[in-house]
Design a protein around this motif. Structure first.
Motif, PDB file in Angstrom:
ATOM      1  N   GLY A  39      79.289 111.523  -9.665  1.00 10.27           N
ATOM      2  CA  GLY A  39      80.589 112.193  -9.698  1.00 10.27           C
ATOM      3  C   GLY A  39      81.330 112.078  -8.376  1.00 10.27           C
ATOM      4  N   VAL A  40      80.618 112.287  -7.285  1.00 14.51           N
ATOM      5  CA  VAL A  40      81.235 112.188  -5.956  1.00 14.51           C
ATOM      6  C   VAL A  40      81.664 110.744  -5.688  1.00 14.51           C
ATOM      7  N   GLY A  42      82.391 108.441  -7.890  1.00 14.47           N
ATOM      8  CA  GLY A  42      83.524 108.137  -8.755  1.00 14.47           C
ATOM      9  C   GLY A  42      84.823 108.708  -8.224  1.00 14.47           C
ATOM     10  N   ALA A  43      84.767 109.932  -7.733  1.00 15.43           N
ATOM     11  CA  ALA A  43      85.967 110.551  -7.166  1.00 15.43           C
ATOM     12  C   ALA A  43      86.421 109.808  -5.913  1.00 15.43           C
ATOM     13  N   LYS A  46      88.113 106.611  -6.864  1.00 18.49           N
ATOM     14  CA  LYS A  46      89.438 106.865  -7.419  1.00 18.49           C
ATOM     15  C   LYS A  46      90.445 107.124  -6.303  1.00 18.49           C
ATOM     16  N   VAL A  47      90.048 107.938  -5.334  1.00 20.82           N
ATOM     17  CA  VAL A  47      90.933 108.292  -4.218  1.00 20.82           C
ATOM     18  C   VAL A  47      91.257 107.065  -3.362  1.00 20.82           C
TER      19      VAL A  47
END
Length: 70
Positions: A39-40, A42-43, A46-47
């Motif tokens: 999750g981290v 992936g975030a 994205k950023v």
């Protein structure tokens, strides 16, 4: 700075406890850590718009080696 040093010492003592080490090396810890790290990562991807995917994957893999059993 004494407060920070105290917290650091307590954290090291906690992490060196055999029961804590066993828990961090469990299959359950592996599953939870994989989901959290995915999750981290992936975030972060994205950023950053995919510009640093290789570095993010490397950091994710390095972190994963320290938690769980794989």
């Amino acid at each position: 700075m004494a407060g920070f040093d105290d917290i650091t010492k307590k954290a090291q003592e906690f992490l060196n406890d055999p029961k804590v080490k066993d828990a961090l090396s469990s299959e359950q810890a592996e599953d939870v850590s994989d989901k959290l790290l995915d999750g981290v990562a992936g975030a972060a991807k994205k950023v950053t718009g995919g510009k640093f995917d290789d570095k993010i994957d490397g950091a994710r893999d390095a972190a994963d080696k320290h938690v769980g059993n794989e």
